[in-house]
Design a protein around this motif. Sequence first.
Motif, PDB file in Angstrom:
ATOM      1  N   VAL A   1      80.080  16.813  10.346  1.00 52.64           N
ATOM      2  CA  VAL A   1      79.991  17.610  11.565  1.00 52.64           C
ATOM      3  C   VAL A   1      79.667  16.655  12.709  1.00 52.64           C
ATOM      4  O   VAL A   1      78.650  15.953  12.676  1.00 52.64           O
ATOM      5  N   GLY A   2      80.504  16.599  13.712  1.00 51.57           N
ATOM      6  CA  GLY A   2      80.276  15.695  14.828  1.00 51.57           C
ATOM      7  C   GLY A   2      79.013  16.055  15.601  1.00 51.57           C
ATOM      8  O   GLY A   2      78.821  17.213  15.972  1.00 51.57           O
ATOM      9  N   VAL A   3      78.148  15.066  15.821  1.00 54.57           N
ATOM     10  CA  VAL A   3      76.901  15.317  16.553  1.00 54.57           C
ATOM     11  C   VAL A   3      76.762  14.423  17.784  1.00 54.57           C
ATOM     12  O   VAL A   3      75.881  14.657  18.616  1.00 54.57           O
ATOM     13  N   ALA A   4      77.596  13.410  17.928  1.00 51.87           N
ATOM     14  CA  ALA A   4      77.488  12.533  19.097  1.00 51.87           C
ATOM     15  C   ALA A   4      78.778  11.738  19.271  1.00 51.87           C
ATOM     16  O   ALA A   4      79.416  11.344  18.286  1.00 51.87           O
ATOM     17  N   GLU A   5      79.141  11.513  20.528  1.00 54.63           N
ATOM     18  CA  GLU A   5      80.239  10.619  20.887  1.00 54.63           C
ATOM     19  C   GLU A   5      79.830   9.875  22.151  1.00 54.63           C
ATOM     20  O   GLU A   5      79.253  10.477  23.062  1.00 54.63           O
ATOM     21  N   GLU A   6      80.095   8.578  22.197  1.00 54.30           N
ATOM     22  CA  GLU A   6      79.779   7.822  23.408  1.00 54.30           C
ATOM     23  C   GLU A   6      80.750   6.665  23.593  1.00 54.30           C
ATOM     24  O   GLU A   6      81.482   6.278  22.687  1.00 54.30           O
ATOM     25  N   GLU A   7      80.734   6.114  24.799  1.00 54.77           N
ATOM     26  CA  GLU A   7      81.627   5.026  25.178  1.00 54.77           C
ATOM     27  C   GLU A   7      81.314   3.760  24.384  1.00 54.77           C
ATOM     28  O   GLU A   7      80.166   3.489  24.027  1.00 54.77           O
ATOM     29  N   LEU A   8      82.350   2.971  24.121  1.00 57.20           N
ATOM     30  CA  LEU A   8      82.207   1.667  23.493  1.00 57.20           C
ATOM     31  C   LEU A   8      82.278   0.572  24.548  1.00 57.20           C
ATOM     32  O   LEU A   8      83.015   0.690  25.538  1.00 57.20           O
ATOM     33  N   VAL A   9      81.497  -0.487  24.341  1.00 58.66           N
ATOM     34  CA  VAL A   9      81.537  -1.623  25.255  1.00 58.66           C
ATOM     35  C   VAL A   9      81.820  -2.899  24.470  1.00 58.66           C
ATOM     36  O   VAL A   9      81.450  -3.017  23.293  1.00 58.66           O
TER      37      VAL A   9
ATOM     38  N   THR B   1      73.583  -1.425  24.067  1.00 54.94           N
ATOM     39  CA  THR B   1      73.503  -2.661  24.864  1.00 54.94           C
ATOM     40  C   THR B   1      74.454  -2.575  26.042  1.00 54.94           C
ATOM     41  O   THR B   1      75.354  -1.723  26.088  1.00 54.94           O
ATOM     42  N   ALA B   2      74.272  -3.476  26.984  1.00 55.79           N
ATOM     43  CA  ALA B   2      75.192  -3.575  28.114  1.00 55.79           C
ATOM     44  C   ALA B   2      76.439  -4.346  27.687  1.00 55.79           C
ATOM     45  O   ALA B   2      76.393  -5.169  26.774  1.00 55.79           O
ATOM     46  N   GLY B   3      77.536  -4.071  28.340  1.00 52.92           N
ATOM     47  CA  GLY B   3      78.788  -4.753  28.047  1.00 52.92           C
ATOM     48  C   GLY B   3      79.872  -4.230  28.954  1.00 52.92           C
ATOM     49  O   GLY B   3      79.626  -3.384  29.820  1.00 52.92           O
ATOM     50  N   VAL B   4      81.089  -4.726  28.756  1.00 52.67           N
ATOM     51  CA  VAL B   4      82.228  -4.270  29.555  1.00 52.67           C
ATOM     52  C   VAL B   4      82.868  -3.085  28.840  1.00 52.67           C
ATOM     53  O   VAL B   4      83.210  -3.186  27.656  1.00 52.67           O
ATOM     54  N   PRO B   5      83.036  -1.946  29.515  1.00 55.64           N
ATOM     55  CA  PRO B   5      83.622  -0.771  28.859  1.00 55.64           C
ATOM     56  C   PRO B   5      84.997  -1.065  28.275  1.00 55.64           C
ATOM     57  O   PRO B   5      85.801  -1.790  28.866  1.00 55.64           O
ATOM     58  N   LEU B   6      85.250  -0.505  27.096  1.00 53.65           N
ATOM     59  CA  LEU B   6      86.568  -0.624  26.469  1.00 53.65           C
ATOM     60  C   LEU B   6      87.499   0.385  27.130  1.00 53.65           C
ATOM     61  O   LEU B   6      87.269   1.599  27.052  1.00 53.65           O
ATOM     62  N   SER B   7      88.553  -0.112  27.773  1.00 53.83           N
ATOM     63  CA  SER B   7      89.454   0.770  28.519  1.00 53.83           C
ATOM     64  C   SER B   7      90.638   1.244  27.689  1.00 53.83           C
ATOM     65  O   SER B   7      91.215   2.302  27.984  1.00 53.83           O
ATOM     66  N   ALA B   8      91.031   0.480  26.706  1.00 50.45           N
ATOM     67  CA  ALA B   8      92.162   0.862  25.851  1.00 50.45           C
ATOM     68  C   ALA B   8      92.004   0.154  24.503  1.00 50.45           C
ATOM     69  O   ALA B   8      91.568  -1.001  24.450  1.00 50.45           O
ATOM     70  N   PRO B   9      92.324   0.857  23.412  1.00 46.93           N
ATOM     71  CA  PRO B   9      92.779   2.247  23.334  1.00 46.93           C
ATOM     72  C   PRO B   9      91.660   3.224  23.658  1.00 46.93           C
ATOM     73  O   PRO B   9      90.489   2.835  23.741  1.00 46.93           O
ATOM     74  N   ARG B  10      92.012   4.494  23.809  1.00 47.56           N
ATOM     75  CA  ARG B  10      91.023   5.514  24.167  1.00 47.56           C
ATOM     76  C   ARG B  10      90.315   5.987  22.905  1.00 47.56           C
ATOM     77  O   ARG B  10      90.737   6.913  22.230  1.00 47.56           O
ATOM     78  N   VAL B  11      89.231   5.301  22.579  1.00 48.10           N
ATOM     79  CA  VAL B  11      88.448   5.632  21.390  1.00 48.10           C
ATOM     80  C   VAL B  11      86.966   5.669  21.771  1.00 48.10           C
ATOM     81  O   VAL B  11      86.567   5.154  22.815  1.00 48.10           O
ATOM     82  N   VAL B  12      86.177   6.280  20.915  1.00 50.50           N
ATOM     83  CA  VAL B  12      84.740   6.414  21.165  1.00 50.50           C
ATOM     84  C   VAL B  12      83.972   6.055  19.902  1.00 50.50           C
ATOM     85  O   VAL B  12      84.536   5.972  18.801  1.00 50.50           O
TER      86      VAL B  12
END
Length: 280
Positions: free
Chosen positions: A160-168, A246-257
């Motif tokens: 059951v999905g409980v969290a999704e966030e951006e990758l860096v 942590t801090a980092g540069v956002p992953l712009s492609a592919p569109r994944v989390v």
Amino acid sequence: MDPHLLRTFVTVVHWRSFSAAAEELGYTQSAVSQQIAALEADLGLALLHRRPVRPTPAGERLLEHAGPLLLRHRAARADVLRAATGPIERLSVVASPLACTPAIARSLARERLAVTLRTAGRESVAEQIASGAADLGFVDGIAAPSDPLRLPDAGSPAGVGVAEEELVVVLPTGHPLSRRRGLALADLADALWLQAPAAVSVERLRELSGVGGFRVGFHYDGEDLRTVLNLAAAGHGLTLLPSSVTAGVPLSAPRVVHRVEMLHSPLAAGPAAAVAGRLG
């Protein structure tokens, strides 16, 4: 098939030795030989070559089914025991290295009881939930937004999905790309990457980007996140991590989390059900 005989068979194949299997299982070597003979008689097929000890073609086929069968046997036993004993007073949680998000940690703290949290590989989390070794499990991985993770067929319920966030993208200190507003994974295929349990594997990077490359710059077999960050900062390899870590540069492609899913068997009333209800 008798699960005890099946377990003996799997152990003999694992050790390639009747004597080593006997030592692990606490039997005599004669008892192990008798159990293998009984399993072969039940199926009417030879399952093992004796010298050297290795599975026959029929044994290889049986081995493919043995793991899931034994796991489901343990899961059924655990489920019956849970139903008979009623609500639990302690909570046992197992999570893959990056699965315990701040929200999950806060939810566990609200129970004000003894909580045991241990870290395990993603496949092991599913197996421990199916076998009843833990009450709640959390697994993390990379997926398209709202898509479920690809979990092993371990007899456990779907996550059951409980969290999704951006990758860096985590870069070495002072790297020229660190000022970019976004990075495409395919553009980093020529870079060296970290291979670590807490980080995405290079095989998964190739799959996500659709291109080759992604050489391993450093192998780290531990799960300590600080070590992963120190290795990346020192230039041993890039890695992808959740933005909350942590801090980092956002992953712009592919569109994944970065996605976290919760696993559990049917729950009686108690702390595990309370946590699952809040998060699910």
